[in-house]
Enzyme design. Structure first.
Site, mmCIF file in Angstrom:
data_model
loop_
_atom_site.group_PDB
_atom_site.id
_atom_site.type_symbol
_atom_site.label_atom_id
_atom_site.label_comp_id
_atom_site.label_asym_id
_atom_site.label_seq_id
_atom_site.Cartn_x
_atom_site.Cartn_y
_atom_site.Cartn_z
ATOM 1 C CG ASP A 295 -8.800 -1.515 12.245
ATOM 2 O OD1 ASP A 295 -8.056 -2.151 12.005
ATOM 3 O OD2 ASP A 295 -9.383 -0.400 11.647
ATOM 4 C CD GLU B 193 -8.681 1.291 7.642
ATOM 5 O OE1 GLU B 193 -8.595 0.294 8.424
ATOM 6 O OE2 GLU B 193 -8.397 2.402 7.888
ATOM 7 C CG ASP C 64 -0.151 -0.299 2.474
ATOM 8 O OD1 ASP C 64 1.043 -0.439 2.741
ATOM 9 O OD2 ASP C 64 -0.936 -0.876 3.615
ATOM 10 C CG HIS D 110 -6.067 -2.243 8.935
ATOM 11 N ND1 HIS D 110 -6.204 -1.051 9.986
ATOM 12 C CD2 HIS D 110 -4.765 -1.905 8.455
ATOM 13 C CE1 HIS D 110 -5.004 -0.235 9.845
ATOM 14 N NE2 HIS D 110 -4.108 -0.944 9.100
HETATM 15 C C1 GLP Z 1 -0.579 0.385 8.491
HETATM 16 C C2 GLP Z 1 -0.175 -0.096 7.356
HETATM 17 C C3 GLP Z 1 -0.329 -1.998 7.633
HETATM 18 C C4 GLP Z 1 0.205 -2.158 9.024
HETATM 19 C C5 GLP Z 1 -0.457 -1.451 10.134
HETATM 20 C C6 GLP Z 1 0.162 -1.892 11.452
HETATM 21 O O1 GLP Z 1 -1.930 0.633 8.687
HETATM 22 N N1 GLP Z 1 -0.710 -0.064 6.117
HETATM 23 O O2 GLP Z 1 0.301 -2.502 6.553
HETATM 24 O O3 GLP Z 1 0.221 -3.807 9.123
HETATM 25 O O4 GLP Z 1 -0.188 -0.123 9.921
HETATM 26 O O5 GLP Z 1 1.181 -0.846 11.763
HETATM 27 P P1 GLP Z 1 2.466 -1.203 12.843
HETATM 28 O O6 GLP Z 1 3.114 -2.388 12.390
HETATM 29 O O7 GLP Z 1 3.267 -0.179 12.917
HETATM 30 O O8 GLP Z 1 1.596 -1.491 13.969
#
Ligand code: GLP
Length: 262
Positions: free
Chosen positions: A136, A143, A67, A138
């Protein structure tokens, strides 16, 4: 779905790196799906170490990132382009032409997303997709209530995600882009293998719902219950709400050597 509980994030990240290295050694031109966020950072550090000290060779590896924020140019330090170059690509010998990340500055989002899907297909599909998880549930930026059949497309972030990602935008929610491009859940499900990483107490609820909750678009990661080769690699804290955690440990400890991937 295989649940592997590691003592802490560091040991889990080392296991994940060994697994990826093994995939690369078996198939030097493999296609890796990559994730951003704080979760895979230690994994990327270990891959860099393996490249430098153990000659792990990325010269034929092809990558597709999950993404990107819409509206951020590649050289913006908060973009996922910048993150990936800073934390992995500039330290290994992956060829620039083999790196694919959604373009946050595209002027034709629909055409770009279709082309991204085509490129994944032309590369032969993703051999191994690395995932983190949002609080959440995702995955990528899919989402809650994202269709399980979704493909690469534009998404609008939820307020929860904007709030949690504000830490990368001077703690100012107003600076977090509202729109993103993300691979779809269907895109992720087409990967031959999936490895989801989650560390820390804040992920415990999402992990419990992903692994032991009902299949629901409200918890996008729960779709992995339907994937043929999904591994959920977590630390003790992220595992803390799992009802069957002793069973997952029991299974892992008794895996036959030939079937032990890490
Ligand atoms: C963002 C990214 C996800 C990632 C998530 C959790 O939303 N798009 O790919 O898994 O954050 O991030 P973190 O690893 O910093 O908790």
């Amino acid at each position: 779905m295989e649940v592997i509980i590691s003592h802490d994030a560091e040991s889990a990240s080392k296991k994940a790196a060994r697994y990826i290295a093994d995939v690369i050694k078996r198939k030097p031109n493999c296609v890796l799906g990559l994730a951003t966020g704080s979760t895979p950072l230690a994994l990327y550090k270990e891959l860099i170490r393996m490249h430098k000290e153990e000659n792990l060779d990325f010269s034929q590896v092809v990558t597709f990132n999950l993404d990107e924020y819409l509206g951020l140019p590649n050289n913006d330090p908060r973009s996922y382009h910048y993150f990936m170059h800073e934390n992995l690509f500039s330290h290994i010998n992956v060829k620039p032409e083999n790196i694919h990340i959604p373009d946050g500055m595209t002027t034709d989002v629909l055409a770009f997303c279709e082309e991204y899907e085509n490129k994944i297909k032309q590369a032969g599909g993703i051999d191994l997709q690395i995932l983190g998880i949002g609080n959440d549930g995702h995955i990528g930026f899919n989402e809650p209530t994202s269709s399980f059949a979704s493909r690469t497309r534009i998404k609008t972030l939820t307020h929860d995600t904007i709030e949690s990602n504000a830490r990368f935008f001077d703690n100012d929610e107003n600076k977090v882009p509202r729109h993103v491009i993300t691979m779809g859940i269907g895109t992720v499900m087409d990967s031959a293998n999936v490895l989801l990483l989650a560390f820390g107490k804040s992920k415990a609820n999402a992990i419990s719902q992903t692994v032991e909750g009902p299949l629901s678009a409200f918890i996008p990661a729960s779709v992995l219950q339907m994937h043929k080769h999904a591994k959920i690699l977590i630390d003790e804290q992220a595992a803390s709400l799992l009802k069957l955690k002793d069973y997952y440990r029991w299974v892992y400890d008794r895996k036959p050597e030939w079937n032990k991937w890490l």
